[in-house]
Design an enzyme around this catalytic site. Structure first.
Site, PDB file in Angstrom:
ATOM      1  N   ARG A   1      -7.517  -8.045  -1.938  1.00 54.80           N
ATOM      2  CA  ARG A   1      -6.906  -8.094  -0.485  1.00 54.80           C
ATOM      3  C   ARG A   1      -5.817  -9.009   0.463  1.00 54.80           C
ATOM      4  O   ARG A   1      -5.590  -8.388   1.342  1.00 54.80           O
ATOM      5  CB  ARG A   1      -6.539  -6.674  -0.191  1.00 54.80           C
ATOM      6  CG  ARG A   1      -6.910  -5.538  -0.631  1.00 54.80           C
ATOM      7  CD  ARG A   1      -6.988  -4.060  -0.563  1.00 54.80           C
ATOM      8  NE  ARG A   1      -7.576  -3.114  -0.960  1.00 54.80           N
ATOM      9  CZ  ARG A   1      -8.151  -1.840  -1.014  1.00 54.80           C
ATOM     10  NH1 ARG A   1      -7.747  -1.568   0.330  1.00 54.80           N
ATOM     11  NH2 ARG A   1      -8.516  -0.679  -1.580  1.00 54.80           N
TER      12      ARG A   1
ATOM     13  N   ASP B   1      -2.396  -2.848   7.307  1.00 57.35           N
ATOM     14  CA  ASP B   1      -1.445  -2.600   5.942  1.00 57.35           C
ATOM     15  C   ASP B   1      -0.522  -2.298   6.181  1.00 57.35           C
ATOM     16  O   ASP B   1      -0.144  -2.106   7.628  1.00 57.35           O
ATOM     17  CB  ASP B   1      -2.763  -1.491   4.998  1.00 57.35           C
ATOM     18  CG  ASP B   1      -4.097  -2.336   4.600  1.00 57.35           C
ATOM     19  OD1 ASP B   1      -3.792  -3.199   4.919  1.00 57.35           O
ATOM     20  OD2 ASP B   1      -4.957  -0.752   5.267  1.00 57.35           O
TER      21      ASP B   1
ATOM     22  N   ASP C   1     -11.621  -0.219   7.488  1.00 57.52           N
ATOM     23  CA  ASP C   1     -11.213  -0.454   6.474  1.00 57.52           C
ATOM     24  C   ASP C   1      -9.911  -1.534   6.393  1.00 57.52           C
ATOM     25  O   ASP C   1     -10.635  -2.679   6.498  1.00 57.52           O
ATOM     26  CB  ASP C   1     -10.187   0.617   6.770  1.00 57.52           C
ATOM     27  CG  ASP C   1      -9.397   1.599   5.594  1.00 57.52           C
ATOM     28  OD1 ASP C   1      -9.644   1.000   3.994  1.00 57.52           O
ATOM     29  OD2 ASP C   1      -8.566   2.333   5.699  1.00 57.52           O
TER      30      ASP C   1
ATOM     31  N   ASP D   1      -7.219   1.339  10.365  1.00 59.94           N
ATOM     32  CA  ASP D   1      -6.880  -0.418  10.123  1.00 59.94           C
ATOM     33  C   ASP D   1      -7.011  -1.377  11.700  1.00 59.94           C
ATOM     34  O   ASP D   1      -6.900  -0.034  12.529  1.00 59.94           O
ATOM     35  CB  ASP D   1      -5.907  -0.914   9.589  1.00 59.94           C
ATOM     36  CG  ASP D   1      -5.847   0.036   8.289  1.00 59.94           C
ATOM     37  OD1 ASP D   1      -6.815   0.048   7.517  1.00 59.94           O
ATOM     38  OD2 ASP D   1      -4.926   0.520   7.680  1.00 59.94           O
TER      39      ASP D   1
END
Length: 408
Positions: free
Chosen positions: A287, A235, A231, A194
Site C-alpha cells: 500500500r 490513510d 493499522d 492509523d
C-alpha cells in the site's frame, strides 16, 4: 484548580519564538502543486489563535473549532499517557481468555462473537475515546524543531482546509486487536488506528512529516499470525478529496497508505483526487499506495525495499482506480519488478519513467508478463496541476536530502 487551568492556557497560547517556524505556519500550498493546490490551512489566524502545545489536553483544545488557527507542537505528545492498556480494559476482557476462547483449533472459522468479543470491543472503545483526536477546519499544524512527535495518536481529519507539516507520527497502537478467522486463508489479526486518517476531508496538504511504528516493532505471534497492533500509517478514505502529500518519510510498517477503503461506490466516485510527490517509502510491506476510484498522481517518489521476504507490492490497482505514476525510483533487494504493481480489481495504471536498481523498467509490461488479468496503460487523464517533474535519476538524492522532519 482555577490557577492550574489558567497556567495550562498560558502555555497553550504562547507563540513560538523561532521566525522560521512562524513562517512555516503562515505558508500555503502553491496554486499548481497537486490536487490540493490552494490549500491555506490556518495561515490567516490572528495572534490569539496561534498556539504552542506540549501535551494531549492542550492539543485537543487547540484543534477544536473551525476558526483559522496555527498549532505548533513542541516535544512529544503522547495520546495514551498516563493511561495503559490495562486501564482501558473492560472488566470482562483479558488477552489470555480471548486467546483461549477463539483459538481456531476449537473455535473454527465462525465469526468471533459472544461476551468476550463484546468486552474486547468495549475495551477498544475506551482507548479510542482518548487516542482519536479530531482536527477542525482551517487549521495548520507544525512541529517545532526536528523532534516534535505525536505518539500513540490517531489524528483524524474530517474537515476542510488543513495543513500538517514537519511532524513525526509514530506508534498509533491498538491495545485490543480483533481476531478474524476469515481474513485470508487462515485468519488474521486486525487493529483499529492509523497515525493520520483523512476521512471525508478536503483540501489537505501534508508536508515533511514522518510516519512509522516507532519503538513497537517486536510483536508476538498468536494463532500462527503476528499480533498486529498497527493499522495504516496515513490513510485517505470516505470521499476524501483534493490532497497533496509532499516530502514525507514513511517507513518500517506493513500497510502504509490506503486510498479508498471499500469497493462499493458509496463515497469515493469522483473523489480521492490526490498527489504524492517526493516522498520516501522505506521498508514497507504494501500500500504505497493502494488506490480505489481515485485520480492519483504519484511522481518523483523514492521506494527503498531492503527485504523482499517482507514485501508484497507498492502500487495497488483497485476498483476504478486511475493511478498516473511517473519518474519514480525503486531501490530493491531481489524484488521482481513485476510485483511492484498489484491487481486489486482495477483495470489500468499509467507508469512511465520508472527506474528499478538504476535500470529503466516498464512496470505495466513486467506485471502483464507474469500475471493475469493484463492491465491497460490508459487511465483516461493526464495531470496538469504540477510545477515540475524531476528526472528519475535525480530522485534518490533529492528525496534523501529533503524528505522527513527538520528538512523544510
Amino acid at each position: 484548580m482555577k490557577l492550574f487551568l489558567a497556567a495550562i492556557l498560558l502555555v497553550a497560547t504562547a507563540v513560538p519564538a523561532s521566525a522560521d517556524f512562524e513562517n512555516l505556519g503562515r505558508q500555503v500550498l502553491g496554486p499548481r502543486d497537486g490536487w490540493g493546490a490552494g490549500t491555506t490551512g490556518g495561515s490567516t489566524a490572528t495572534r490569539d489563535h496561534v498556539y504552542t502545545v506540549h501535551n494531549r489536553s492542550q492539543l485537543v483544545t487547540a484543534l477544536t473549532g473551525d476558526t483559522p488557527k496555527i498549532v505548533y507542537v513542541a516535544g512529544t505528545v503522547d495520546g495514551n499517557s498516563p493511561m495503559t492498556c490495562d486501564q482501558y480494559a473492560d472488566p470482562g476482557y483479558s488477552l489470555a481468555a480471548y486467546l483461549k476462547q477463539y483459538d481456531p483449533a476449537t473455535w473454527g472459522t465462525a465469526p468471533v462473537t459472544g461476551p468476550l468479543e463484546e468486552a474486547r470491543a468495549r475495551s477498544q472503545a475506551n482507548q479510542q475515546a482518548r487516542v482519536v483526536i479530531p482536527v477542525g477546519a482551517n487549521t495548520t499544524i507544525v512541529g517545532l524543531g526536528d523532534d516534535a512527535t505525536l505518539r500513540g495518536v490517531n489524528l483524524m481529519v474530517r474537515s476542510d482546509n488543513v495543513i500538517i507539516r514537519n511532524l513525526r507520527f509514530e506508534d498509533a497502537y491498538d491495545c485490543f486487536p480483533q481476531w478474524d478467522p476469515n481474513d485470508g486463508a487462515t485468519g488474521n489479526w486486525n487493529s483499529e488506528y492509523d497515525n493520520l486518517t483523512l476521512m471525508g476531508a478536503t483540501h489537505v496538504w501534508v508536508d515533511h512529516c514522518e510516519f512509522s511504528d516507532g519503538a513497537t516493532t517486536e510483536l508476538p505471534t498468536y494463532f500462527g499470525h503476528r499480533w498486529e497492533v498497527h493499522d495504516g500509517l496515513f490513510d485517505m478514505v470516505n470521499g476524501t478529496d483534493l490532497v497533496t502529500a509532499t516530502y514525507n518519510y514513511l517507513h518500517d510498517h506493513d500497510k502504509s497508505m490506503l486510498l479508498g477503503n471499500t469497493d462499493k461506490p458509496t463515497y469515493d466516485v469522483g473523489k480521492l483526487r490526490i498527489t504524492l510527490h517526493h516522498n520516501m517509502f522505506e521498508n514497507l510491506g504494501q500500500r504505497a499506495p493502494r488506490v480505489r476510484y481515485g485520480q492519483v498522481h504519484v511522481y518523483n517518489n523514492l521506494y527503498v525495499i531492503p527485504d523482499s521476504a517482507q514485501y508484497s507490492y507498492s502500487l495497488g490497482v483497485g476498483v476504478e482506480s486511475r493511478i498516473y505514476a511517473e519518474n519514480n525510483f525503486f531501490e530493491t533487494a531481489n524484488v521482481n519488478p513485476s510485483t511492484i504493481v498489484h491487481y486489486w480489481k482495477g483495470t489500468a495504471i499509467h507508469a512511465t519513467g520508472t527506474i528499478v536498481n538504476r535500470r529503466p523498467v516498464d512496470l505495466v509490461a513486467a506485471y502483464n508478463r507474469d500475471f493475469d488479468p493484463d492491465l491497460a496503460t490508459d487511465v483516461g487523464w493526464q495531470p496538469t496541476l504540477v510545477t515540475h517533474v524531476d528526472p528519475t535519476i535525480a530522485v534518490p538524492r533529492l528525496v534523501r536530502d529533503r524528505a522527513g522532519v527538520g528538512r523544510n
